[in-house]
Design a protein around this motif. Structure first.
Motif, PDB file in Angstrom:
ATOM      1  N   CYS A   1       0.833  -1.191   0.000  1.00 54.56           N
ATOM      2  CA  CYS A   1       0.000   0.000   0.000  1.00 54.56           C
ATOM      3  C   CYS A   1       0.878   1.256   0.000  1.00 54.56           C
ATOM      4  O   CYS A   1       1.763   1.411   0.840  1.00 54.56           O
ATOM      5  N   GLN A   2       0.594   2.158  -0.957  1.00 47.65           N
ATOM      6  CA  GLN A   2       1.362   3.400  -1.021  1.00 47.65           C
ATOM      7  C   GLN A   2       0.962   4.384   0.067  1.00 47.65           C
ATOM      8  O   GLN A   2       1.732   5.277   0.419  1.00 47.65           O
TER       9      GLN A   2
ATOM     10  N   LYS B   1       7.434   4.011   1.798  1.00 51.96           N
ATOM     11  CA  LYS B   1       8.852   3.692   1.667  1.00 51.96           C
ATOM     12  C   LYS B   1       9.058   2.239   1.243  1.00 51.96           C
ATOM     13  O   LYS B   1      10.017   1.931   0.523  1.00 51.96           O
ATOM     14  N   SER B   2       8.180   1.346   1.701  1.00 49.90           N
ATOM     15  CA  SER B   2       8.313  -0.064   1.330  1.00 49.90           C
ATOM     16  C   SER B   2       7.895  -0.332  -0.107  1.00 49.90           C
ATOM     17  O   SER B   2       8.164  -1.419  -0.632  1.00 49.90           O
TER      18      SER B   2
ATOM     19  N   PRO C   1       6.852  -7.513   0.615  1.00 48.40           N
ATOM     20  CA  PRO C   1       7.072  -7.299   2.059  1.00 48.40           C
ATOM     21  C   PRO C   1       7.042  -5.816   2.409  1.00 48.40           C
ATOM     22  O   PRO C   1       7.487  -4.963   1.636  1.00 48.40           O
ATOM     23  N   PHE C   2       6.497  -5.504   3.585  1.00 44.31           N
ATOM     24  CA  PHE C   2       6.481  -4.125   4.050  1.00 44.31           C
ATOM     25  C   PHE C   2       6.869  -4.066   5.519  1.00 44.31           C
ATOM     26  O   PHE C   2       6.769  -5.043   6.255  1.00 44.31           O
TER      27      PHE C   2
ATOM     28  N   LYS D   1       2.851   5.442  10.377  1.00 39.63           N
ATOM     29  CA  LYS D   1       1.851   6.089   9.522  1.00 39.63           C
ATOM     30  C   LYS D   1       0.467   6.040  10.151  1.00 39.63           C
ATOM     31  O   LYS D   1      -0.293   7.012  10.095  1.00 39.63           O
ATOM     32  N   ASN D   2       0.104   4.926  10.745  1.00 33.71           N
ATOM     33  CA  ASN D   2      -1.247   4.783  11.273  1.00 33.71           C
ATOM     34  C   ASN D   2      -1.421   5.490  12.604  1.00 33.71           C
ATOM     35  O   ASN D   2      -2.527   5.953  12.914  1.00 33.71           O
ATOM     36  N   LEU D   3      -0.357   5.579  13.403  1.00 33.80           N
ATOM     37  CA  LEU D   3      -0.472   6.348  14.646  1.00 33.80           C
ATOM     38  C   LEU D   3      -0.676   7.830  14.357  1.00 33.80           C
ATOM     39  O   LEU D   3      -1.361   8.535  15.099  1.00 33.80           O
ATOM     40  N   VAL D   4      -0.067   8.325  13.279  1.00 39.31           N
ATOM     41  CA  VAL D   4      -0.265   9.726  12.906  1.00 39.31           C
ATOM     42  C   VAL D   4      -1.703   9.957  12.451  1.00 39.31           C
ATOM     43  O   VAL D   4      -2.317  10.974  12.746  1.00 39.31           O
ATOM     44  N   ARG D   5      -2.268   8.979  11.710  1.00 36.19           N
ATOM     45  CA  ARG D   5      -3.605   9.161  11.147  1.00 36.19           C
ATOM     46  C   ARG D   5      -4.710   8.915  12.162  1.00 36.19           C
ATOM     47  O   ARG D   5      -5.849   9.311  11.944  1.00 36.19           O
ATOM     48  N   GLN D   6      -4.396   8.226  13.247  1.00 30.71           N
ATOM     49  CA  GLN D   6      -5.459   7.887  14.193  1.00 30.71           C
ATOM     50  C   GLN D   6      -6.010   9.147  14.859  1.00 30.71           C
ATOM     51  O   GLN D   6      -5.274  10.012  15.295  1.00 30.71           O
ATOM     52  N   SER D   7      -7.285   9.233  14.936  1.00 30.91           N
ATOM     53  CA  SER D   7      -7.955  10.346  15.617  1.00 30.91           C
ATOM     54  C   SER D   7      -9.220   9.813  16.246  1.00 30.91           C
ATOM     55  O   SER D   7      -9.843   8.873  15.746  1.00 30.91           O
ATOM     56  N   GLY D   8      -9.620  10.421  17.331  1.00 34.76           N
ATOM     57  CA  GLY D   8     -10.818   9.955  18.020  1.00 34.76           C
ATOM     58  C   GLY D   8     -12.073  10.248  17.223  1.00 34.76           C
ATOM     59  O   GLY D   8     -12.268  11.331  16.679  1.00 34.76           O
ATOM     60  N   GLU D   9     -12.965   9.259  17.152  1.00 30.56           N
ATOM     61  CA  GLU D   9     -14.232   9.407  16.460  1.00 30.56           C
ATOM     62  C   GLU D   9     -15.360   9.262  17.456  1.00 30.56           C
ATOM     63  O   GLU D   9     -15.272   8.488  18.403  1.00 30.56           O
ATOM     64  N   GLY D  10     -16.437  10.001  17.217  1.00 31.65           N
ATOM     65  CA  GLY D  10     -17.622   9.874  18.058  1.00 31.65           C
ATOM     66  C   GLY D  10     -18.428   8.675  17.619  1.00 31.65           C
ATOM     67  O   GLY D  10     -18.055   7.540  17.837  1.00 31.65           O
TER      68      GLY D  10
END
Length: 770
Positions: free
Chosen positions: A30-31, A36-37, A351-352, A360-369
């Protein structure tokens, strides 16, 4: 081949394949999540390396030559296979010295009974794994080589994909973890044989929820199988449960440090496209090992497995609680060798890096209601307010309370997204088999029967459509031979009529439930290939159903103009209804982007054509106009204005068209998604049957029985039934109540009304093609 850079910066390769000359190289990572992978371990020349039959062993695979070698080359080859990494000899001592294990053991033994704690640690370790026995390992793999040659015509493996994995295996200090789809109970032995034979070592294979007898468990442990320790018995206290968890976590860290390959199955047959609870536990352990610094990084390799005919046939629900014994396995192998299972194919995705995925996913995570389904879809169904397109991320279908109890909220979300993403990668790289193509044509295009002379062009058409969508197929050869091969494997569920006067054969699928179930099982592999187009086709059908009362009798489909906004709205509603993992979509793509991508694919495949209303002219259109004096731009207003105003953006419209050489393509796409939507619609009709509240397991069993009793329902599927349950819980149709006896399901207040249940069923049926 051309490279096109889209607005988001992703590089997309566009090609037109020539049958027999070009085959797509599937399985790129996945890009969005691992940019980078994307360029790692891959080179363009890998796609041209071709294939090899992994179970065809000749004297070229040994160090010896001669007449006698050709007779025993299989045994000699297996004896020469190397084991690059093995379990450390002092593994028990390392685990006992681990700080995590010592802390838990110290908290449980404050009166100096350290020796008894050590015995308990060793007992838990013996329950998890056993030392490898090279003699038993080589003998069993030699016997497995003989068995696989009897079961399959070939076991295909792409040399380019194997080269990517071999390059990744040479990365210093970074272990490999294979994340595989799961089709049958043979998958563990087959992948272990494949990795061992290709020089990747003996993998540690996780054994999921299948209960094994002590003898079979001991044998699998000697061959590399590892098990979750029993921690759920009622006799154990919470403190006792901490020690098995500490031993297991430390063991996984030691396996990764020693760079032994680890193989985790993401599914549990027959629940396809559902992340299993054991897979979440193993993924959480790998994630914690990287998070705690036990290893600097882990390279994850999604794996896809495809069979012409799945060994053992369709898995019967409800037999998982019975222990699987060694005698039952031998008897199943004896029965399988008498069947023709066709070919098999194993695909490795690129492989990635797990570290990159986490960052990448920790940066994108945000709380949702509230989840998008409850915020937007439910009011649109009940008529309280229309749904509005938004850019929210697709909802992650997380585990239930029982499996998520030991995970923090952040870790739970990340592990679930990692598992679902890897599962979608494994499905995307899986090859499509000839039996799957023929089953899809017979079930969704020629249900009443088809002549062989007509079936062959349709097979070639669907084959080309699959290759155009960057999915590979697991076969090659002449068209007539391929069609006949698939018909022979499906022969038990088909009826053939040889018509001598015209020299043709009429192929008619049987109308029995078992035949429909078998064809549906094989054709399910086609849905992820055409998932985007199928969603778009069902959205078009829903719009046509809305317009039908206002259309005249003489109006044809080609004269109907569809608004982009309306098509976008219907597509979003269907995407919010169906979980992304059920369609093979990655969970990282926002819904509005996916909806726009679906419209683009409908235009690309020729089902839609752009229609410019006569009353509107594009701003950039400077063509000469009749009776226009002077320059065409003389009357234009170039004053400063808000370019982002939605009122000045021309509205796009489309009209339906039929792709050249693809008659009935729209109907075929609608029918691909019909089994899923019909199950959802019948699940709504079932809501007024049970007495509420009731346990989830009882609800699923009652729903399956309800689906099986309906006349004309093709194949009640446990995976689809569970998907409908998860959807209803996320939407707020069903609510979960915690009781001392366990969680219980009950209907939410709005859907206790039969009127609202009818609205929900009508909403689903508007997309469903009968």
């Amino acid at each position: 081949m051309k490279t096109w850079v889209c607005d988001s910066g992703q590089k997309l390769e566009i090609f037109i394949p020539f049958l027999g000359k070009y085959r797509p190289f599937s399985g790129r990572c996945c890009q969005t999540c691992t940019p980078k992978s994307w360029g790692g371990f891959y080179h363009k020349h890998l796609s041209s390396l071709g294939f090899r039959d992994a179970i065809r062993v000749t004297e070229e695979d040994t160090r010896y030559r001669g007449w006698l070698v050709r007779r025993v080359c299989g045994f000699l080859a297996v004896w020469d296979w190397k084991v690059p990494a093995d379990t450390p000899g002092d593994l028990p001592a390392r685990i006992c010295r681990s700080k995590r294990v010592r802390d838990v053991a110290t908290s449980r033994s404050r009166r100096g009974d350290g020796e008894s704690q050590k015995e308990k640690i060793l007992k838990i370790l013996a329950e998890i794994q056993a030392p490898l026995s090279l003699l038993i390992l080589r003998f069993c793999h030699w016997a497995l080589l003989k068995l696989l040659n009897r079961l399959f015509l070939s076991l295909q493996l792409h040399r380019g994909q194997l080269e990517m994995v071999l390059r990744a295996a040479r990365t210093p200090g970074v272990p490999l973890v294979f994340l595989s789809t799961h089709k049958s109970q043979l998958d563990g032995l087959l992948l272990s044989f494949l990795l061992f034979s290709q020089g990747l070592g003996v993998p540690r294979v996780t054994v999921g929820g299948q209960v094994c007898s002590p003898r079979l468990r001991a044998l699998l442990g000697r061959l590399g199988g590892i098990f979750l320790p029993s921690r759920t018995e009622q006799t154990l206290s919470n403190q006792d449960e901490g020690l098995p968890g500490a031993v297991l976590a430390t063991y996984v860290e030691e396996v990764l440090r020693s760079r032994q390959p680890l193989l985790i199955f993401l599914e549990e047959p027959p629940l396809a496209l559902h992340l299993s609870a054991p897979a979440r536990e193993w993924l959480a352990l790998v994630y914690r090992a990287v998070r705690d610094g036990a290893v600097p990084d882990v390279l994850l390799v999604p794996v896809g497995i495809a069979y012409d005919v799945v060994p053992g046939g369709l898995h019967r629900e409800g037999r998982g609680a019975r222990p699987l014994g060694l005698g039952a396995c031998l008897w199943a192998a004896c029965r399988a060798v008498r069947r023709n299972l066709g070919c098999a194919r194993v695909d490795f995705a690129q492989p990635f890096s797990l570290q990159e995925f986490i960052a990448k996913n920790l940066v994108r995570q945000s709380g949702e209601g509230k989840p998008p389904e409850e915020e937007l879809l439910l009011p649109a169904i009940l008529g309280t307010c229309p749904s509005q397109p938004d850019g929210k991320k697709a909802k992650i279908w997380g585990p239930g309370p029982a499996t998520a109890a030991g995970l923090a909220a952040e870790e739970e979300t990340l592990v679930t997204e990692l598992g679902l993403h890897s599962l979608s990668d494994g499905v995307a790289c899986s090859a499509v088999m000839a039996v799957g193509i023929t089953s899809a044509l017979l079930l969704h295009k020629h249900r009443e029967g088809v002549f062989l002379s007509r079936l062959m062009p349709d097979f070639a058409w669907l084959l080309e459509e699959i290759l155009l969508r960057q999915h590979d197929v697991g076969f090659s050869g002449q068209l007539r031979a391929l069609v006949q091969h698939s018909l022979v494997l499906l022969g038990a569920h088909l009826t053939f009529y040889h018509l001598s006067p015209i020299g043709d054969v009429l192929v008619v699928p049987e109308a029995s439930a078992e035949a429909l179930r078998e064809l549906g099982h094989h054709s399910a592999a086609i849905l992820p290939v055409f998932a985007s187009e199928a969603v778009g086709a069902c959205a078009i059908r829903a719009l046509l159903m809305e317009m039908l009362p206002f259309l005249g009798v003489t109006v044809g489909p080609s004269s109907i103009v569809l608004s982009q906004n309306e098509l976008h709205r219907k597509t979003l509603e269907l995407l919010r209804l169906l979980p992304p993992n059920l369609l093979g979509f990655p969970p990282c793509q926002p819904l509005d982007c996916r909806s726009q991508d679906i419209v683009d694919k409908l235009l690309l495949c020729g089902l839609l054509e752009t229609e410019e209303p006569e009353s509107e002219r594009w701003v950039c259109d400077l063509a000469p106009r009749p009776f226009c004096k002077g320059q065409p731009w003389a009357g234009m207003d170039f004053t400063d204005s808000d370019s982002d105003s939605e009122d000045e953006v021309p509205k796009r419209c489309f009209k339906l068209s039929e792709p050249q050489g693809s008659p009935g393509f729209l109907l075929f796409l609608c029918r691909l998604l019909s089994p899923v939507l019909r199950t959802y619609a019948r699940a709504v009709a079932f809501l007024d049957r049970p007495s509420w509240p009731q346990p989830e397991a009882a609800y699923v069993e009652a729903l399956l029985q309800f689906l099986a009793e309906e006349d004309g329902f093709e194949y009640p599927n446990r995976s689809l039934a569970l998907s409908s349950l998860q959807t209803f819980k996320k939407m707020g149709v069903l609510e979960e109540e915690q009781t001392p006896a366990g969680p219980l399901l009950h209907l939410s207040q709005p859907f206790r009304s039969s009127t609202n249940r009818e609205k929900l069923e009508a909403f689903i049926r508007q997309f469903t093609q009968p």
